[in-house]
Scaffold this active site. Structure first.
Site, PDB file in Angstrom:
ATOM      1  N   CYS A  39      -4.618   2.245  -3.768  1.00  0.00           N
ATOM      2  CA  CYS A  39      -3.405   2.806  -3.141  1.00  0.00           C
ATOM      3  C   CYS A  39      -2.231   1.863  -3.317  1.00  0.00           C
ATOM      4  O   CYS A  39      -1.396   1.715  -2.395  1.00  0.00           O
ATOM      5  CB  CYS A  39      -3.626   3.113  -1.664  1.00  0.00           C
ATOM      6  SG  CYS A  39      -4.902   4.336  -1.375  1.00  0.00           S
ATOM      7  N   LYS A  44     -10.754  -0.888  10.216  1.00  0.00           N
ATOM      8  CA  LYS A  44     -10.901  -2.065   9.339  1.00  0.00           C
ATOM      9  C   LYS A  44     -11.258  -3.310  10.144  1.00  0.00           C
ATOM     10  O   LYS A  44     -11.508  -4.366   9.604  1.00  0.00           O
ATOM     11  CB  LYS A  44      -9.605  -2.300   8.564  1.00  0.00           C
ATOM     12  CG  LYS A  44      -9.291  -1.157   7.579  1.00  0.00           C
ATOM     13  CD  LYS A  44      -8.072  -1.478   6.763  1.00  0.00           C
ATOM     14  CE  LYS A  44      -7.465  -0.271   6.093  1.00  0.00           C
ATOM     15  NZ  LYS A  44      -8.208   0.204   4.926  1.00  0.00           N
ATOM     16  N   HIS A  94       0.880  -1.183   0.000  1.00  0.00           N
ATOM     17  CA  HIS A  94       0.000   0.000   0.000  1.00  0.00           C
ATOM     18  C   HIS A  94       0.915   1.230   0.000  1.00  0.00           C
ATOM     19  O   HIS A  94       2.016   1.186   0.552  1.00  0.00           O
ATOM     20  CB  HIS A  94      -0.834  -0.051   1.281  1.00  0.00           C
ATOM     21  CG  HIS A  94      -1.926   0.952   1.388  1.00  0.00           C
ATOM     22  ND1 HIS A  94      -1.705   2.255   1.775  1.00  0.00           N
ATOM     23  CD2 HIS A  94      -3.265   0.850   1.187  1.00  0.00           C
ATOM     24  CE1 HIS A  94      -2.863   2.903   1.812  1.00  0.00           C
ATOM     25  NE2 HIS A  94      -3.824   2.066   1.456  1.00  0.00           N
ATOM     26  N   ASP A 131       2.867  -4.573   8.093  1.00  0.00           N
ATOM     27  CA  ASP A 131       1.652  -3.791   7.918  1.00  0.00           C
ATOM     28  C   ASP A 131       0.480  -4.770   8.005  1.00  0.00           C
ATOM     29  O   ASP A 131       0.218  -5.525   7.068  1.00  0.00           O
ATOM     30  CB  ASP A 131       1.715  -3.092   6.552  1.00  0.00           C
ATOM     31  CG  ASP A 131       0.378  -2.508   6.129  1.00  0.00           C
ATOM     32  OD1 ASP A 131      -0.628  -2.724   6.823  1.00  0.00           O
ATOM     33  OD2 ASP A 131       0.350  -1.847   5.074  1.00  0.00           O
ATOM     34  N   GLN A 144      -4.743  -5.275   6.738  1.00  0.00           N
ATOM     35  CA  GLN A 144      -5.742  -6.217   6.203  1.00  0.00           C
ATOM     36  C   GLN A 144      -5.663  -7.578   6.878  1.00  0.00           C
ATOM     37  O   GLN A 144      -6.488  -8.455   6.601  1.00  0.00           O
ATOM     38  CB  GLN A 144      -5.545  -6.399   4.686  1.00  0.00           C
ATOM     39  CG  GLN A 144      -5.689  -5.131   3.884  1.00  0.00           C
ATOM     40  CD  GLN A 144      -7.111  -4.585   3.869  1.00  0.00           C
ATOM     41  OE1 GLN A 144      -8.085  -5.294   4.137  1.00  0.00           O
ATOM     42  NE2 GLN A 144      -7.248  -3.312   3.560  1.00  0.00           N
TER      43      GLN A 144
HETATM   44  N1  PLP Z   1      -1.911  -0.849   4.549  1.00  0.00           N
HETATM   45  C1  PLP Z   1      -2.845  -1.563   3.932  1.00  0.00           C
HETATM   46  C2  PLP Z   1      -2.528  -2.930   3.433  1.00  0.00           C
HETATM   47  C3  PLP Z   1      -4.122  -1.034   3.757  1.00  0.00           C
HETATM   48  O1  PLP Z   1      -5.062  -1.737   3.132  1.00  0.00           O
HETATM   49  C4  PLP Z   1      -4.397   0.268   4.238  1.00  0.00           C
HETATM   50  C5  PLP Z   1      -5.708   0.903   4.011  1.00  0.00           C
HETATM   51  O2  PLP Z   1      -6.428   0.569   3.109  1.00  0.00           O
HETATM   52  C6  PLP Z   1      -3.383   0.964   4.890  1.00  0.00           C
HETATM   53  C7  PLP Z   1      -2.156   0.368   5.028  1.00  0.00           C
HETATM   54  C8  PLP Z   1      -3.609   2.330   5.442  1.00  0.00           C
HETATM   55  O3  PLP Z   1      -4.497   2.277   6.512  1.00  0.00           O
HETATM   56  P1  PLP Z   1      -5.029   3.630   7.172  1.00  0.00           P
HETATM   57  O4  PLP Z   1      -5.547   4.483   6.052  1.00  0.00           O
HETATM   58  O5  PLP Z   1      -6.108   3.166   8.103  1.00  0.00           O
HETATM   59  O6  PLP Z   1      -3.881   4.260   7.868  1.00  0.00           O
END
Ligand code: PLP
Length: 415
Positions: free
Chosen positions: A372, A234, A131, A208, A211
């Site tokens: 993203c 999420k 992401h 990270d 998900q």
């Molecule tokens: N990492 C992953 C794999 C994501 O899917 C997301 C959000 O869609 C993020 C990071 C960023 O999360 P946040 O916008 O809640 O900080």
């Protein structure tokens, strides 16, 4: 096509759906079918009530007042930290820092831990399926320090190329930051192996888990990672709250991220000493209601049983993977052996955004775009995909509605 929704004995999805007020509405005259859970998931009544109870009964600042409301707010806020610690099997709640979300957690680690320890020519490893929030902070850091960003390639099936990863690791590798579950492909990465390999060359690892936390049982001690991040919104909690878990000895050695109230022990113009971790990283009034709501979300998941939830979502993913094959010209991106809750696809001759719009007219909410993850889209030579992402309240009937709407889109474009 469908079996009854209560088919899985241990998990009564019909009853579960009653807990989510937002699901019971129509969109463009159709029952809402919400399959955009990868972007954010809905909140059960228990979470909404916990937030509402905080504001209507306990609202007060934490760690400051000696009065009853402040004490209650502090107990609830710190209680939520304990629930997070248990969720990820942390050694103690002191290892849990509340942040705004995954994005902030990664930026915090980049700024407070990695940046002071990295020099020109050092290497940071990410993967091609990250992401943007796990790319851009490291790019900024590389720009500022002269460090080099290395990228683990992704195979056609949407898995990390582990041989290439082994080749990337070396004496210059300082830090590895990869996604646990890909938001754009659904791939579950072999995180224990990733960590072992990085540690073998003396590099530290951040995962990270944005998900992963909603779909998998996360055990940071079993994984062996150094940092783990996820977002409350999420995992059925509120927006604006997230978690950074870190090894306690690393947290203690880290520079503060932001300065201000809450994060200090004593301040003078000559010198400031900092509060103990994790408070050292929580400058200013925190998102108290968010943390309490996240705690309620964790309780809710606990009561359902994470394993039953995972089994239900696995069933939906398998069912959907099979069912969408009826749609002529549909190709799934992300066919990893190990996948969680996400189905990303393109349909020949129909732009992903058109799919999103046509599905919406049928009440079916999916995400259409680059998710993203622009470098990953480039890797698969697509501008965008449509993505259905499942949560514990989704049903096989909803998958049928998705397929029906996709067949309708096909018809429209074939006319
Ligand atoms: N990492 C992953 C794999 C994501 O899917 C997301 C959000 O869609 C993020 C990071 C960023 O999360 P946040 O916008 O809640 O900080």
């Amino acid at each position: 096509m469908s079996q009854p929704a209560t088919r899985l004995n241990s998990f009564d999805v019909t009853r579960v759906r009653e807990d989510f007020p937002i699901l019971h509405q129509t969109v463009h005259g159709h029952p809402l079918v919400y399959l955009d859970n990868g972007a954010t998931s809905h909140k059960p009544r228990a979470v909404i009530d916990a937030v509402s109870h905080y504001y209507s009964a306990d609202n007060s600042n934490v760690h400051r007042g000696v009065h009853a409301l402040s004490e209650r707010a502090t107990v609830a806020y710190e209680g939520a930290r304990g629930k997070v610690a248990r969720l990820v099997n942390a050694g103690s709640s002191r290892e849990v820092v509340f942040v705004r979300g995954t994005t902030e957690a990664i930026n915090l680690v980049a700024a407070s831990h990695v940046r002071p320890r990295i020099t020109e020519g050092d290497e940071i490893v990410v993967s091609h399926m990250e992401h943007h929030s796990n790319i851009v902070p490291w790019q900024l850091l590389c720009k500022a320090t002269g460090a080099r960003l290395r990228v683990i390639p992704v195979t056609d099936a949407g898995e990390l190329d582990m041989d290439a990863y082994a080749d990337l690791l070396g004496p210059r590798t300082r830090f590895v930051s990869v996604v646990h579950v890909s938001n754009a492909l659904g791939t579950i990465n072999p995180v224990r192996r990733i960590v072992e390999m990085a540690h073998a060359v003396g590099a530290q690892v951040m995962l990270d888990g944005a998900q992963a936390a909603p779909h998998l049982t996360v055990d940071v001690q079993a994984i062996g990672c150094d940092f783990y991040a996820f977002s409350g919104h999420k995992i059925y909690g509120p927006t604006g709250i997230g978690v950074l878990w870190a090894r306690p000895e690393l947290l203690s050695g880290m520079e503060p991220y932001q300065g201000g109230g809450e994060m200090i022990r004593a301040v003078s113009f000559e010198e400031t000493t900092y509060a103990e971790v994790p408070h050292k990283f929580e400058a200013g009034t925190p998102n108290i209601a968010g943390a309490i709501g996240l705690g309620a979300a964790i309780d809710y998941l606990d009561a359902l049983g994470l394993e039953a939830v995972a089994a239900h979502e696995d069933d939906l993913l398998r069912y959907a993977t099979e069912a969408v094959s009826q749609v002529p010209g549909l190709r799934i991106h992300g066919n990893a052996r190990d996948k969680a809750g996400i189905l990303s696809f393109v349909v020949d001759g129909i732009h992903a955004h058109d799919i999103g719009t046509i599905l919406d007219r049928r009440g079916v909410a999916v995400r259409a775009g680059h998710h993203c993850a622009m470098p990953l889209m480039q890797r698969f030579s697509v501008a965008a995909t449509a993505r259905a992402s499942f949560a514990l309240y989704n049903t096989r009937e909803e998958v049928d509605a998705l397929v029906g709407a996709l067949l309708h889109a096909r018809e429209l474009f074939d006319r």
